[in-house]
Write an enzyme that holds these catalytic residues in place. Structure first.
Site, PDB file in Angstrom:
ATOM      1  N   ASP A  60       3.768  -0.761   1.182  1.00  0.00           N
ATOM      2  CA  ASP A  60       3.865  -0.511  -0.262  1.00  0.00           C
ATOM      3  C   ASP A  60       4.401  -1.712  -1.028  1.00  0.00           C
ATOM      4  O   ASP A  60       5.038  -1.569  -2.068  1.00  0.00           O
ATOM      5  CB  ASP A  60       4.763   0.711  -0.568  1.00  0.00           C
ATOM      6  N   GLU A  61       4.141  -2.897  -0.529  1.00  0.00           N
ATOM      7  CA  GLU A  61       4.649  -4.104  -1.194  1.00  0.00           C
ATOM      8  C   GLU A  61       3.774  -4.520  -2.371  1.00  0.00           C
ATOM      9  O   GLU A  61       4.158  -5.407  -3.143  1.00  0.00           O
ATOM     10  CB  GLU A  61       4.720  -5.272  -0.208  1.00  0.00           C
TER      11      GLU A  61
ATOM     12  N   HIS B 298      -3.428   1.895  -0.774  1.00  0.00           N
ATOM     13  CA  HIS B 298      -3.240   0.770  -1.679  1.00  0.00           C
ATOM     14  C   HIS B 298      -3.520   1.271  -3.077  1.00  0.00           C
ATOM     15  O   HIS B 298      -4.493   1.982  -3.284  1.00  0.00           O
ATOM     16  CB  HIS B 298      -4.269  -0.320  -1.438  1.00  0.00           C
TER      17      HIS B 298
HETATM   18  P1  GDP Z   1       0.326  -1.581  -0.910  1.00  0.00           P
HETATM   19  O1  GDP Z   1       0.182  -0.476   0.078  1.00  0.00           O
HETATM   20  O2  GDP Z   1       1.080  -2.739  -0.367  1.00  0.00           O
HETATM   21  O3  GDP Z   1      -0.940  -1.968  -1.565  1.00  0.00           O
HETATM   22  O4  GDP Z   1       1.280  -1.028  -2.051  1.00  0.00           O
HETATM   23  P2  GDP Z   1       1.050   0.225  -3.009  1.00  0.00           P
HETATM   24  O5  GDP Z   1      -0.170   0.031  -3.751  1.00  0.00           O
HETATM   25  O6  GDP Z   1       1.230   1.494  -2.282  1.00  0.00           O
HETATM   26  O7  GDP Z   1       2.362   0.107  -3.904  1.00  0.00           O
HETATM   27  C1  GDP Z   1       2.543  -0.817  -4.800  1.00  0.00           C
HETATM   28  C2  GDP Z   1       2.790  -0.172  -6.150  1.00  0.00           C
HETATM   29  O8  GDP Z   1       3.324  -1.132  -6.975  1.00  0.00           O
HETATM   30  C3  GDP Z   1       1.536   0.319  -6.836  1.00  0.00           C
HETATM   31  O9  GDP Z   1       1.845   1.432  -7.630  1.00  0.00           O
HETATM   32  C4  GDP Z   1       1.121  -0.883  -7.682  1.00  0.00           C
HETATM   33  O10 GDP Z   1       0.353  -0.546  -8.817  1.00  0.00           O
HETATM   34  C5  GDP Z   1       2.461  -1.388  -8.067  1.00  0.00           C
HETATM   35  N1  GDP Z   1       2.569  -2.816  -8.285  1.00  0.00           N
HETATM   36  C6  GDP Z   1       1.968  -3.853  -7.616  1.00  0.00           C
HETATM   37  N2  GDP Z   1       2.412  -5.030  -8.103  1.00  0.00           N
HETATM   38  C7  GDP Z   1       3.317  -4.734  -9.081  1.00  0.00           C
HETATM   39  C8  GDP Z   1       4.154  -5.498  -9.923  1.00  0.00           C
HETATM   40  O11 GDP Z   1       4.174  -6.724  -9.895  1.00  0.00           O
HETATM   41  N3  GDP Z   1       4.939  -4.798 -10.789  1.00  0.00           N
HETATM   42  C9  GDP Z   1       4.974  -3.446 -10.850  1.00  0.00           C
HETATM   43  N4  GDP Z   1       5.758  -2.855 -11.728  1.00  0.00           N
HETATM   44  N5  GDP Z   1       4.227  -2.686 -10.038  1.00  0.00           N
HETATM   45  C10 GDP Z   1       3.418  -3.323  -9.167  1.00  0.00           C
END
Ligand code: GDP
Length: 424
Positions: free
Chosen positions: A12-13, A40
């Site tokens: 979830d990064e 994602h």
């Molecule tokens: P993944 O599994 O690594 O792709 O992560 P996720 O998508 O589950 O979680 C990342 C969350 O952070 C999502 O809700 C994205 O829309 C959000 N997100 C990604 N980059 C940023 C950022 O720079 N700022 C903010 N506020 N949210 C972000």
């Protein structure tokens, strides 16, 4: 050239967003491990999407998206995601499925549920997607390969064998209804029509593409600390999430992966059970959770509220090391704009001994965070396009973390949208 986009933490990064951005210049995006157990979140011109099993390149017309051999492939879920994309205007994305991938079967999901029920309060926090039973069967060599669908006699034989094994557990340990191989056969025999148009010898396809100079993105799921070998076992997933495994899960030579982009978030969050040294609780955690991401910090697959914590330099340096990060993306820096002071975990105190090396799980459970407080910047940094334009304390925060994790932060993400990105 092959790049891997992988998590440096617990998942979830924000890998989805970064993959979506980098996919713009890619020819192929590959998922090399895991299944529909993690999601994602991608926000683009079509709207907001939670992708689970399909590679993130599906939004780009020219990109070939590959389901690699290392994945746990869930056919109904694949169909569901395709239909979902179709309904939202993404017609016929280019997809290839490895002809050696194994199928995540309905009984894997059942067994996951039964086991979590049996463990009750001792459960590991499985997403109950069947991932652990799937990989157990794969390595026990009783898995169902996708090509088995095309030989009905062989498929039936395999199902009878696997049901005999599973029923010993299902009836005697879990006290549930036994599996019926014929019913199972009926349930899955239609899968072949769904997958047939996409089957390919993907390792050969990829190796040719690499020789032709195509750009390939390997898309990791979860993060280094969920790796079954090097992470917080047993609170891990069941397939390797490391960039090194991309070589195996996709079938390409390790030396071809020349760029490993590790993603880490400006604070910590995790789902599931297990030690989490820099965790915070109560109101402090709730405020951070609610500010984190547009949708708040709730898992894209499970909707579970994430556990929250301060940035953990010990865990992230270890995560970047395991991934072999050539560059790091620091995401969600915008979320911290409300804090007067921002604590970060710089070392662990384990029974009075201070360490900067991430220990094995038993030691980790005893670790207390050693915190350093950095000054906050107290403003909204969304909308800023250039690194120089970030507030001084935000830059200091980025630079402090970069030094601690011993890997270059080349990109800072300051919001969930695609254009909210700062290249250094
Ligand atoms: P993944 O599994 O690594 O792709 O992560 P996720 O998508 O589950 O979680 C990342 C969350 O952070 C999502 O809700 C994205 O829309 C959000 N997100 C990604 N980059 C940023 C950022 O720079 N700022 C903010 N506020 N949210 C972000």
């Amino acid at each position: 050239m092959i790049k891997a986009i992988v998590g440096a933490n617990w998942g979830d990064e924000g890998k989805g967003k970064i993959t979506d951005i980098l996919a713009e210049n890619a020819d192929i995006v590959v998922r090399f491990q895991g299944g529909s157990n993690a999601g994602h979140t991608i926000i683009n011109k079509y709207g907001k999407f939670a992708m689970h099993q399909l590679p993130s390149g599906v939004f780009h017309e020219n990109i070939v998206n590959i389901i690699g051999t290392g994945m746990a492939f869930n056919v109904p879920y694949f169909k569901k995601e395709l239909d979902y994309l179709n309904e939202r205007g993404i017609k016929n994305p280019k997809i290839l499925i490895s002809d050696r991938v194994e199928l995540l079967m309905p009984y894997h999901i059942l067994l996951d549920e039964y086991e979590e029920e049996r463990l009750s309060s001792k459960q590991y926090g499985s997403t109950k997607s069947g991932i652990a039973p799937f990989y157990s069967d794969k390595y026990a060599k009783i898995g169902i390969r996708i090509t088995d669908l095309f030989d009905e006699q062989l498929l039936m034989e395999k199902l009878e064998n696997v049901c005999a094994i599973k029923n010993a557990l299902i009836v005697n340990l879990y006290h549930k209804e036994p599996l019926d191989p014929k019913a199972l056969f009926e349930e899955i025999k239609g899968y072949k029509d769904i997958v047939e148009p996409y089957l390919e010898n993907t390792a050969v396809y990829l190796n040719k593409a690499v020789k032709e100079g195509k750009t390939v993105l390997m898309e990791g799921q979860l993060g280094a600390l969920k790796d079954p070998d090097h992470g917080i076992y047993p609170y891990t997933t069941s397939s390797s999430v490391l960039a090194g495994f991309a070589s195996i899960g996709a079938g390409i030579p390790p030396k071809e992966i020349t760029d490993v982009i590790a993603i880490t978030k400006a604070y910590s969050s995790a789902v599931g059970a297990g030690p989490f040294v820099s965790e915070i609780f109560g109101e402090e955690a709730q405020i951070l959770r609610d500010r984190g991401g547009d949708a708040g910090e709730y898992g894209a697959t499970t909707g579970r509220p994430r556990r929250m914590g301060y940035f953990d330099c010990v865990a992230t340096r270890y995560g970047c090391m395991l991934q072999g990060a050539t560059q790091v993306v620091l995401t969600a820096i915008d979320v911290l704009g409300y804090m007067d002071e921002i604590p970060v975990c710089v070392a662990y105190d384990i029974d009075g001994e201070i360490t900067r090396d991430f220990p094995h799980t038993d030691m980790l459970s005893k670790a207390k965070p050693v915190l350093k407080r950095l000054p906050g910047w107290k403003c909204d940094v969304r909308g800023i396009k250039k690194y120089e334009d970030l507030p001084e304390n935000a830059k200091k925060y980025v630079e402090f973390i970069e030094k601690e994790i011993e890997a270059p932060i080349t990109i800072v993400s300051n919001g969930p949208k695609r254009e909210e990105i700062i290249y250094r």
